[in-house]
Design an enzyme around this catalytic site. Structure first.
Site, PDB file in Angstrom:
ATOM      1  N   LYS A  50     118.908   8.023  68.401  1.00  0.00           N
ATOM      2  CA  LYS A  50     117.611   7.418  68.133  1.00  0.00           C
ATOM      3  C   LYS A  50     116.899   8.040  66.928  1.00  0.00           C
ATOM      4  O   LYS A  50     116.492   7.333  66.032  1.00  0.00           O
ATOM      5  CB  LYS A  50     116.750   7.528  69.395  1.00  0.00           C
ATOM      6  CG  LYS A  50     115.393   6.868  69.286  1.00  0.00           C
ATOM      7  CD  LYS A  50     115.519   5.367  69.281  1.00  0.00           C
ATOM      8  CE  LYS A  50     114.211   4.646  69.186  1.00  0.00           C
ATOM      9  NZ  LYS A  50     114.406   3.254  68.755  1.00  0.00           N
TER      10      LYS A  50
ATOM     11  N   CYS B 220     120.106  15.133  69.134  1.00  0.00           N
ATOM     12  CA  CYS B 220     120.383  16.033  70.244  1.00  0.00           C
ATOM     13  C   CYS B 220     119.095  16.251  71.037  1.00  0.00           C
ATOM     14  O   CYS B 220     117.998  16.152  70.481  1.00  0.00           O
ATOM     15  CB  CYS B 220     120.902  17.399  69.823  1.00  0.00           C
ATOM     16  SG  CYS B 220     122.376  17.331  68.801  1.00  0.00           S
TER      17      CYS B 220
HETATM   18  O1  M6R Z   1     112.119   7.224  63.709  1.00  0.00           O
HETATM   19  P1  M6R Z   1     112.192   6.510  62.423  1.00  0.00           P
HETATM   20  O2  M6R Z   1     111.432   5.217  62.418  1.00  0.00           O
HETATM   21  O3  M6R Z   1     111.815   7.354  61.252  1.00  0.00           O
HETATM   22  O4  M6R Z   1     113.717   6.148  62.233  1.00  0.00           O
HETATM   23  C1  M6R Z   1     114.218   5.622  61.044  1.00  0.00           C
HETATM   24  C2  M6R Z   1     115.568   4.967  61.258  1.00  0.00           C
HETATM   25  O5  M6R Z   1     116.517   5.918  61.614  1.00  0.00           O
HETATM   26  C3  M6R Z   1     115.484   3.896  62.351  1.00  0.00           C
HETATM   27  O6  M6R Z   1     114.501   2.966  62.021  1.00  0.00           O
HETATM   28  C4  M6R Z   1     116.817   3.166  62.548  1.00  0.00           C
HETATM   29  O7  M6R Z   1     117.188   2.502  61.377  1.00  0.00           O
HETATM   30  C5  M6R Z   1     116.679   2.192  63.708  1.00  0.00           C
HETATM   31  N1  M6R Z   1     116.793   2.873  64.947  1.00  0.00           N
HETATM   32  C6  M6R Z   1     117.614   1.069  63.644  1.00  0.00           C
HETATM   33  O8  M6R Z   1     117.383   0.158  64.669  1.00  0.00           O
END
Ligand code: M6R
Length: 560
Positions: free
Chosen positions: A555, A2
């Site tokens: 994201k 959000c």
């Molecule tokens: O912001 P972060 O790197 O901690 O996010 C972890 C995952 O949610 C993220 O890498 C997610 O798997 C990707 N957006 C997938 O492409």
């Protein structure tokens, strides 16, 4: 997840908020809404993206705030869309986070006869606040104590005053000549003076004045506009732009790393745990291979979402958390446990002002530039680059890298990749097996996630040698298996290919689509993943899907 954004000032507040929310839409796009002040708050809401909201308010207002939602409590519908209004219309609010004791509070309020119109924890906050008595600041203070969980809140009072509070979830205020801006994401803010709220702060905004109601000293610091990072340029989607941004991101990360004393950090430790979620975890797996097989450190990788730290941590043990956003709740939870048990954290992140950046003992910033597509691409490559760089640096005191050559090679390489005919073969498949071994398997976990995430194809990444131990039963004449082999040893994969071919299946060697043999072995994983990123992007286009906004996702996952 959000995004929340607010504006109080001389401009058309509705337009300012609409514009601010476009920068936050990557954090959630299930539904959205804006409250604007016109002798009381009026609210516009819509399901889906901001394009579905009225593009202007009925009257020009100077106070507005809004929300773009990734649904957690309650399905995607208008009643559950923020802003939420209290039963007596005294308060209107937007919320980022999760209230853990919302059900208990709601039951108590229902028993007192308070009506509810949504399934959200946010409406619980609004109604709870309205039932508290006393001066507003005291009521908000009390609210803060009664709520369990994480939240950042913009609360509008019917008088037009705005109140801000937060716990764990980020919230920022920016003062500029145009007025006061509020956002859950620093990078969506223009030039001005920035204050990042701390837990327990209670801030009131009244007639363009920012007033601390809690024991807070509001220390503003200069903030530079990063909004230009939110433009796609000549590209149709952020994802494609971000794949093409990779070489520059790696070059910038290299120059940044050259200025850090990385050897000094590593000198203190001999045992390492690498932690992350999703794509970031996949880069940990590459890091584990580099640090354990090349540098010979004692290393293990853990999914932060499946990790519990309950013992005192030894002094020689460093926890390396990888998180693009620095806001992932599962990582924050582990970071808290590490701190509680006297451990040290090195954070690898793309967001230097994130929550975890404030918790970490050491930081390495990937300089990928803002990543907005939900699918991580360039940030994964810069994370892998960091691990390759660190392991080379520790292994070899004389390590020097010709970064210009690496960047130019990558630029040319990306421009040459042609995946169209493969994409046509894959686009109608509902399942896909990907095979490789060693480091290629770790890369295929990431490749598989990309294809699942944005193309909605069920993908099965396998160690090549494991196929015959069960999964071979899925192979028939319609099967396509993608293979990856970045090493020079082709024998094992050849045997597996024969096994697939004899059952009528087809094997496509992605490493043969474009020659990557001449590139430095340590940086080859970066070259190897890009064709898969492009394959997933173009399959999404062929299927008429929006690669930047896959269904059900957002994201940053700021809820556990
Ligand atoms: O912001 P972060 O790197 O901690 O996010 C972890 C995952 O949610 C993220 O890498 C997610 O798997 C990707 N957006 C997938 O492409």
């Amino acid at each position: 997840m959000c995004g929340i954004y607010g504006y109080i000032g001389k401009n058309d507040a509705y337009q300012e908020v609409l514009c601010g929310l476009t920068c936050l839409q990557y954090r959630g796009y299930d539904s959205c809404g804006i409250a604007y002040f016109d002798d009381g708050f009026k609210i516009n809401k819509a399901i889906g993206t901001l394009d579905n909201l009225p593009q202007c308010s009925e009257v020009v207002s100077n106070i507005a705030f809004g929300h773009t939602r990734w649904a957690t409590n309650g399905e995607v519908n208008i009643n559950n869309t923020h802003p939420h209004i209290s039963f007596d219309k005294e308060f209107v609010l937007v919320h980022n986070g999760i209230i853990k004791n919302a059900d208990t509070i709601k039951r108590e309020l229902i028993d007192k006869g308070i009506p509810f119109y949504s399934d959200t924890d946010t409406e619980v906050i609004a109604n709870l606040l309205s039932t508290l008595t006393g001066r507003i600041e005291k009521r908000i203070e009390r609210l803060y104590k009664l709520l369990e969980g994480s939240f950042s809140l913009i609360i509008g009072h019917k008088s037009g005053k705005i109140y801000l509070i937060k716990r764990f979830s980020p919230l920022n205020i920016l003062k500029s000549d145009d007025g006061i801006y509020i956002s859950s994401d620093v990078s969506s803010l223009k030039d001005g003076l920035l204050y990042t709220l701390k837990d327990n702060d209670i801030i009131m905004i009244e007639k363009n004045e920012i007033i601390a109601l809690s024991n807070t000293k509001i220390n503003f610091k200069i903030h530079e506009n990063k909004i230009k990072e939110f433009t796609m340029g000549k590209f149709k989607h952020y994802m494609l732009k971000e794949i093409f941004d990779t070489p520059k991101g790696i070059e910038n990360t290299y120059y940044y790393l050259e200025k850090q004393n990385i050897r000094k950090i590593f000198k203190h430790f001999s045992e390492f745990t690498l932690l992350g979620c999703g794509t970031a975890y996949h880069s940990c797996l590459i890091g584990e291979i580099y640090l354990s097989k090349i540098v010979r450190y004692k290393v293990n990788s853990c999914l932060a979402s499946n990790c519990e730290i309950s013992k005192k941590i030894k002094r020689n043990h460093l926890h390396i958390i990888v998180s693009q956003s620095g806001e992932t709740a599962d990582c924050i939870k582990v970071a808290e446990q590490i701190k509680k048990h006297n451990g040290k954290i090195l954070l690898i992140t793309n967001e230097p002002s994130s929550t975890m950046a404030r918790m970490a003992d050491y930081k390495i910033i990937t300089k990928a530039g803002k990543e907005l597509a939900v699918a991580s691409t360039k940030t994964y490559c810069t994370q892998v680059f960091v691990f390759a760089y660190i392991s080379q640096l520790i292994l070899n005191k004389r390590f020097r890298l010709d970064i210009q050559k690496l960047k130019n090679d990558l630029d040319k390489y990306i421009a040459k990749i042609k995946v169209n005919s493969l994409v046509n073969k894959l686009k109608d498949k509902d399942k896909l097996i990907l095979i490789g071994k060693d480091i290629d398997y770790a890369l295929l976990l990431e490749a598989s996630l990309k294809i699942r995430e944005i193309d909605y194809i069920y993908t099965i990444p396998m160690y090549a040698g494991e196929l015959k131990h069960g999964t071979l039963s899925l192979i028939d004449k319609d099967s396509i298996v993608l293979s990856l082999n970045t090493s020079n040893d082709k024998t094992k994969l050849d045997i597996v290919k024969n096994e697939i071919n004899s059952r009528g299946g087809e094997v496509v060697a992605v490493d043969e689509l474009i020659d990557m043999s001449k590139f430095n072995q340590y940086f080859k994983p970066i070259f190897a993943i890009i064709p898969f990123q492009l394959i997933s992007y173009y399959i999404a286009l062929k299927k008429g899907l929006n690669p930047d906004m896959p269904r059900n996702l957002a994201k940053s996952v700021t809820v556990e």
